[in-house]
Write a protein that holds these residues in place. Structure first.
Motif, mmCIF file in Angstrom:
data_model
loop_
_atom_site.group_PDB
_atom_site.id
_atom_site.type_symbol
_atom_site.label_atom_id
_atom_site.label_comp_id
_atom_site.label_asym_id
_atom_site.label_seq_id
_atom_site.Cartn_x
_atom_site.Cartn_y
_atom_site.Cartn_z
ATOM 1 N N ILE A 91 0.854 -1.189 0.000
ATOM 2 C CA ILE A 91 0.000 0.000 0.000
ATOM 3 C C ILE A 91 0.887 1.236 0.000
ATOM 4 O O ILE A 91 2.000 1.223 0.517
ATOM 5 N N ASP A 92 0.391 2.320 -0.599
ATOM 6 C CA ASP A 92 1.142 3.563 -0.672
ATOM 7 C C ASP A 92 1.037 4.322 0.647
ATOM 8 O O ASP A 92 -0.066 4.546 1.155
ATOM 9 N N CYS A 93 2.166 4.748 1.178
ATOM 10 C CA CYS A 93 2.184 5.614 2.357
ATOM 11 C C CYS A 93 2.239 7.080 1.952
ATOM 12 O O CYS A 93 2.016 7.966 2.772
ATOM 13 N N MET A 94 2.576 7.319 0.682
ATOM 14 C CA MET A 94 2.622 8.678 0.139
ATOM 15 C C MET A 94 1.922 8.681 -1.213
ATOM 16 O O MET A 94 1.935 7.672 -1.933
ATOM 17 N N SER A 95 1.351 9.795 -1.550
ATOM 18 C CA SER A 95 0.635 9.896 -2.831
ATOM 19 C C SER A 95 1.572 9.756 -4.022
ATOM 20 O O SER A 95 1.167 9.333 -5.103
ATOM 21 N N THR A 96 2.844 10.086 -3.818
ATOM 22 C CA THR A 96 3.839 9.984 -4.892
ATOM 23 C C THR A 96 4.285 8.539 -5.121
ATOM 24 O O THR A 96 4.942 8.253 -6.117
ATOM 25 N N GLY A 97 3.976 7.656 -4.184
ATOM 26 C CA GLY A 97 4.408 6.262 -4.302
ATOM 27 C C GLY A 97 5.845 6.037 -3.892
ATOM 28 O O GLY A 97 6.399 4.958 -4.116
ATOM 29 N N ASP A 98 6.467 7.049 -3.263
ATOM 30 C CA ASP A 98 7.867 6.917 -2.875
ATOM 31 C C ASP A 98 8.063 5.998 -1.669
ATOM 32 O O ASP A 98 9.178 5.528 -1.412
ATOM 33 N N VAL A 99 7.002 5.754 -0.911
ATOM 34 C CA VAL A 99 7.081 4.842 0.241
ATOM 35 C C VAL A 99 5.897 3.887 0.167
ATOM 36 O O VAL A 99 4.747 4.313 0.182
ATOM 37 N N LYS A 100 6.195 2.603 0.068
ATOM 38 C CA LYS A 100 5.157 1.577 0.042
ATOM 39 C C LYS A 100 5.363 0.643 1.240
ATOM 40 O O LYS A 100 6.496 0.388 1.649
ATOM 41 N N MET A 101 4.253 0.122 1.770
ATOM 42 C CA MET A 101 4.329 -0.668 2.990
ATOM 43 C C MET A 101 3.518 -1.952 2.888
ATOM 44 O O MET A 101 2.443 -1.985 2.310
ATOM 45 N N LEU A 102 4.077 -3.000 3.480
ATOM 46 C CA LEU A 102 3.371 -4.268 3.635
ATOM 47 C C LEU A 102 3.491 -4.679 5.100
ATOM 48 O O LEU A 102 4.595 -4.900 5.601
ATOM 49 N N ILE A 103 2.346 -4.744 5.805
ATOM 50 C CA ILE A 103 2.349 -5.119 7.222
ATOM 51 C C ILE A 103 2.327 -6.645 7.329
ATOM 52 O O ILE A 103 1.376 -7.288 6.893
ATOM 53 N N ILE A 104 3.365 -7.208 7.895
ATOM 54 C CA ILE A 104 3.456 -8.662 8.079
ATOM 55 C C ILE A 104 2.710 -9.088 9.342
ATOM 56 O O ILE A 104 2.003 -10.090 9.361
ATOM 57 N N GLU A 105 2.873 -8.299 10.387
ATOM 58 C CA GLU A 105 2.207 -8.596 11.668
ATOM 59 C C GLU A 105 1.775 -7.280 12.299
ATOM 60 O O GLU A 105 2.607 -6.417 12.578
ATOM 61 N N GLY A 167 1.605 -0.134 16.950
ATOM 62 C CA GLY A 167 2.671 -0.756 17.730
ATOM 63 C C GLY A 167 2.348 -0.748 19.200
ATOM 64 O O GLY A 167 1.379 -0.124 19.634
ATOM 65 N N PRO A 168 3.154 -1.483 19.986
ATOM 66 C CA PRO A 168 4.374 -2.193 19.577
ATOM 67 C C PRO A 168 4.095 -3.602 19.068
ATOM 68 O O PRO A 168 2.953 -3.946 18.790
ATOM 69 N N GLN A 169 5.187 -4.394 18.972
ATOM 70 C CA GLN A 169 5.131 -5.782 18.509
ATOM 71 C C GLN A 169 4.572 -5.886 17.096
ATOM 72 O O GLN A 169 3.609 -6.603 16.845
ATOM 73 N N ALA A 170 5.172 -5.155 16.171
ATOM 74 C CA ALA A 170 4.733 -5.184 14.773
ATOM 75 C C ALA A 170 5.904 -5.576 13.869
ATOM 76 O O ALA A 170 7.063 -5.388 14.218
ATOM 77 N N ARG A 171 5.556 -6.136 12.689
ATOM 78 C CA ARG A 171 6.548 -6.456 11.663
ATOM 79 C C ARG A 171 6.053 -5.902 10.347
ATOM 80 O O ARG A 171 4.870 -6.061 10.004
ATOM 81 N N LEU A 172 6.941 -5.258 9.598
ATOM 82 C CA LEU A 172 6.527 -4.647 8.338
ATOM 83 C C LEU A 172 7.700 -4.557 7.372
ATOM 84 O O LEU A 172 8.860 -4.617 7.773
ATOM 85 N N ASN A 173 7.360 -4.433 6.093
ATOM 86 C CA ASN A 173 8.335 -4.197 5.024
ATOM 87 C C ASN A 173 8.044 -2.846 4.400
ATOM 88 O O ASN A 173 6.872 -2.516 4.136
ATOM 89 N N LEU A 174 9.095 -2.062 4.159
ATOM 90 C CA LEU A 174 8.956 -0.761 3.505
ATOM 91 C C LEU A 174 9.815 -0.739 2.249
ATOM 92 O O LEU A 174 10.994 -1.082 2.305
ATOM 93 N N LEU A 175 9.219 -0.347 1.140
ATOM 94 C CA LEU A 175 9.948 -0.153 -0.109
ATOM 95 C C LEU A 175 10.085 1.359 -0.310
ATOM 96 O O LEU A 175 9.089 2.051 -0.558
ATOM 97 N N VAL A 176 11.299 1.859 -0.165
ATOM 98 C CA VAL A 176 11.534 3.310 -0.147
ATOM 99 C C VAL A 176 12.339 3.730 -1.370
ATOM 100 O O VAL A 176 13.413 3.177 -1.640
#
Length: 460
Positions: A91-105, A167-176
């Motif tokens: 999912i996009d964290c910014m409208s420009t698409g410069d930061v995308k996120m996938l929440i694992i936990e 948070g806390p106790q979260a896991r995530l991936n960020l594509l920056v």
């Protein structure tokens, strides 16, 4: 000159990011490579022993260890064909698409505040890499890194992503993308101007400014259950840290403020109401602990009395325990023992309460013996004694007599169990001595080796 640029140019002096992004001139010494070669050719061989035969196994082992550690810490790079394919499932964290996120936990609490302090581990990867080019695992002796958000000290993409997860106790991936990381130029030679994948584990979130934000909210917002819970959790976490540092007075202020916030709350369901009540109970208990540490027994009693208005303290071990502590500090030993016994009845295996009772019992016995002697002396009386002669040693008779005097001096019911296996002469001796004390009696049960003897103090 063209030959100079066929290989990477090594700078003779380091530069920082500000210099890199500003207008500055670079001077290249075209003879540098030649002098560098001459230095190694003409250098003393003793300074470089066996350099040509150096084994690369150490470097390989290091990389292998890093790869294994990232897997163990759940920071390994996920399987994917390309960043483009990976980003399509984010999912996009910014409208420009410069930061995308996938929440694992997903985390357990609310969204991470923008000005909070987070504790994380991360590993940053270039596309299709299995070894991170940057990771907290290689910093701070491998311990998780604590970062303060909102200070501009971490890259924007990482900060944006962290504030969009619970948070806390979260896991995530960020594509920056570079624009949200180190800039479109990167920071050569280590940081490329390319997208980076951050694999993150969020361990803890400390909301340092929760109370300030709460005070700035309108009353309608302050009464909301979610706002209450978020603020109280932050105040309690801060109070715990202060308690660990033995800053009890400051911890007390936090717990008091938490109670004020809880009193403003207007829960909407029965479960929310129970949760608010439990938080109040915990706050008052923690206040009792802090006041105990500050040697303020009357304040401890006040907190316990506040608990009385919320719960049935007769069924709450910790409340009874601190009732006992307060009375003990005030010198009211009998009241302290009363509350300790109630607490021990709720938790029979509690060794700490058992030890306190044993210590108080010893003190009480010593006090009773001294008090008995004082009253006998005051009334010109003698200690009751027996004229009978028993086939036991003098030490045994003396010990039994001391024990009887101690029990007779008590004002409440008491029972003292004697060791099993007493002989007939020893039992007769005990009965004879006890008979001289009108308030005592001997209870005998069982036969032979199983015979049990106890002395009972009756309430007159």
């Amino acid at each position: 000159m063209e030959q100079v640029f066929q290989e990477p140019v090594q700078l003779s002096k380091g530069i920082n990011l500000r210099e890199l992004t500003s207008e500055m001139e670079f001077q290249i010494d075209v003879d540098f490579q030649n002098r560098k070669t001459e230095m190694f050719i003409n250098g003393d061989d003793d300074l470089f022993p066996e350099m040509g035969d150096e084994d690369d196994s150490d470097g390989e082992d290091t990389l292998r260890n890093i790869e294994e550690t990232t897997k163990k810490m759940m920071l390994a790079s996920p399987d994917y064909l390309s960043f483009e394919e990976l980003g399509a499932n984010m999912i996009d964290c910014m409208s420009t698409g410069d930061v995308k996120m996938l929440i694992i936990e997903e985390g357990k609490g609310p969204l991470v505040p923008v000005d909070s302090e987070v504790t994380i581990h991360y590993a940053a990867y270039w596309e299709k890499a299995v070894i991170p080019f940057d990771s907290t695992l290689t910093m701070n002796m491998g311990a998780p890194k604590r970062l303060r958000l909102g200070t501009g000290k971490i890259i924007p993409g990482l900060e944006i992503g962290l504030t969009m997860v619970k948070g806390p106790q979260a896991r995530l991936n960020l594509l920056v993308q570079p624009a949200a990381a180190w800039g479109p130029r990167g920071v050569p030679p280590r940081i490329r101007p390319e997208p980076a994948l951050f694999v993150i584990v969020l361990y803890d979130v400390k909301d340092n400014y929760a109370a300030t934000r709460f005070n700035d909210l309108p009353m309608a917002e302050q009464t909301k259950y979610e706002v209450t819970l978020r603020t109280v959790n932050a105040l309690r976490a801060d109070a715990k840290e202060l308690y660990k540092k033995k800053k009890y007075a400051k911890a007390i202020k936090n717990y008091q403020q938490a109670i004020s916030v809880l009193c403003l709350s207007r829960p909407g369901t029965a479960d929310e109401e129970v949760d608010i009540k439990n938080n109040k109970v915990n706050a008052y208990l923690n206040l009792a602990v802090c006041y105990y540490k500050m040697n303020k027994p009357k304040h401890v009693l006040n907190m316990c009395e506040c608990l009385d208005r919320l719960i049935d303290t007769e069924k709450h071990c910790k409340a009874l325990y601190y009732y006992g502590k307060a009375h003990e500090m005030l010198g009211k030993t009998e009241m302290a023992i009363k509350y300790y016994k109630k607490a021990l009845k709720l938790e029979p295996k509690n060794k700490e309460i058992g030890k306190i009772l044993a210590d108080l019992d010893t003190k009480t016995k010593d006090f009773a013996v001294n008090e008995k002697a004082m009253w006998l002396k005051a009334f010109n009386s003698e200690v009751p004694a027996t004229n009978a002669v028993y086939d036991v040693d003098a030490t045994f008779q003396s010990d039994v007599l001391d024990m009887c005097q101690s029990l007779a001096g008590r004002s409440e019911f008491a029972k003292f169990d004697l060791p099993v296996g007493l002989t007939k002469n020893e039992v007769d001796c005990i009965k004879g001595i006890v008979s001289d004390f009108g308030c005592l009696s001997v209870d005998v049960s069982g036969e032979g080796r199983n015979k049990k003897v106890c002395i009972v103090k009756k309430i007159v």
